[in-house]
Design a protein around this motif. Sequence first.
Motif, mmCIF file in Angstrom:
data_model
loop_
_atom_site.group_PDB
_atom_site.id
_atom_site.type_symbol
_atom_site.label_atom_id
_atom_site.label_comp_id
_atom_site.label_asym_id
_atom_site.label_seq_id
_atom_site.Cartn_x
_atom_site.Cartn_y
_atom_site.Cartn_z
ATOM 1 N N THR A 62 2.610 -3.535 -1.305
ATOM 2 C CA THR A 62 1.830 -2.701 -0.384
ATOM 3 C C THR A 62 2.739 -1.671 0.278
ATOM 4 O OG1 THR A 62 2.102 -4.299 1.422
ATOM 5 C CG2 THR A 62 0.130 -4.503 0.047
ATOM 6 N N CYS B 76 -1.914 -2.597 4.184
ATOM 7 C CA CYS B 76 -1.725 -1.405 3.358
ATOM 8 C C CYS B 76 -0.941 -0.356 4.138
ATOM 9 C CB CYS B 76 -3.063 -0.826 2.900
ATOM 10 S SG CYS B 76 -4.096 -0.216 4.238
ATOM 11 N N LEU C 241 -3.259 -2.663 -2.236
ATOM 12 C CA LEU C 241 -3.564 -3.143 -0.895
ATOM 13 C C LEU C 241 -4.105 -4.559 -0.990
ATOM 14 C CD1 LEU C 241 -6.836 -1.376 0.352
ATOM 15 C CD2 LEU C 241 -6.184 -1.610 -2.031
#
Length: 396
Positions: free
Chosen positions: A375, A335, A381
């Motif tokens: 992401t 992420c 994520l």
Amino acid sequence: MGIAAVIVAAGRGIRAGGELPKQFRALGGQAIISRVLARFLSHPQIDRVVVVIHPDDRSLLEETARGHLGNPKLLVVPGGGRTRQISVRNGLEALREQAPDLVLVHDAARPFVSSEQIDLAIREGLRSGAAIPGISVVDTVKLVDEEGTVVATPDRSRLRAVQTPQAFRFDELLAVHRRALQEGREDFSDDGALAEWAGLAVSVFEGDPSNVKLTRMEDFEQAEQRLNSDRTRLAVRLGTGFDVHAFAPGDHIWLGGVKIPHDQGVAAHSDGDVVLHALTDALLGALAEGDIGVHFPPSDPQWRGASSDRFLAFAAERVRTRGGLIDHLDATILCETPRLGPYREAMRTRIAEIVGIGIGSVSLKATTTERLGFTGRREGLAAQAAATIRLPEVGT
């Protein structure tokens, strides 16, 4: 609260030798108390676990079972008394405000209790109201007088060696303990005997010969040999998992069992914890038992908004049910945001608690994707995970 367990861990373990009370000693590299807590905390039917320790042993518990102390199921009661009976009563009193329907009482010195034995105790306790495990006596037993002269030979077919966990209706067991206190009786060696004294009908279900109580030094030596033997016949399995969720309106996300403030939430059927989902799939993959959707289908409304620790605890229990061991868990979070460094250790601790392993067997990393992909565009994520377990080899 439906079912609770009281773990009696206040003894001093004099006969076992050593410098520590036996429940805090290491067995196969893990403290006995940690092994016992892991078994009961990970059991899906148990809602609350009370561990009763000696008032002087709080630091020992923190050293040997640190990975379990943050588990919301666990309540530590430093109310260990001079007898087992006092310790159990204090554990029961700690449960009275949120009284369960059924309570299991287990000795911390029995680290080999199986999930099947807990299942059986729950089933028989709910059926009869007072149930204890027992195994048949294979040796002839003699009753002797003070001078060692035989006075009787009981029929061994009717004798049982009693174990724990023992299961009782909570309100009845607490009432019996309070009555014994009022009448000055503190000499009962187990709760089955106490219930029998009070006039309750106590049933006996089949015990497990491997559920031994560690009392003397030779018991520990045999237990170590048993663990070493088990390890030699286990085959290593590796499983992997992956999960992804898109961001959605919200003010927090769940990762690794930890609630993390964020300017967005995630779109998910459950709580959307990609770390726990990926780890669950990794364990199920190592077992060759499908994926999380097989066991917890998103089409089933009962899992809407569910806490993902239930999924991971289920997978860990499946490993143990099949006689396996969890060696190591490794997860990577992908992420751009939020920053996860401040939460890394909390996540490792929580994962270890859920699975019932030491924190040293949990690895957690976080990385960006250099602003590439979904992401990188901060649209969501993802997490990938690997799990190493050992299972009994086919044919053994």
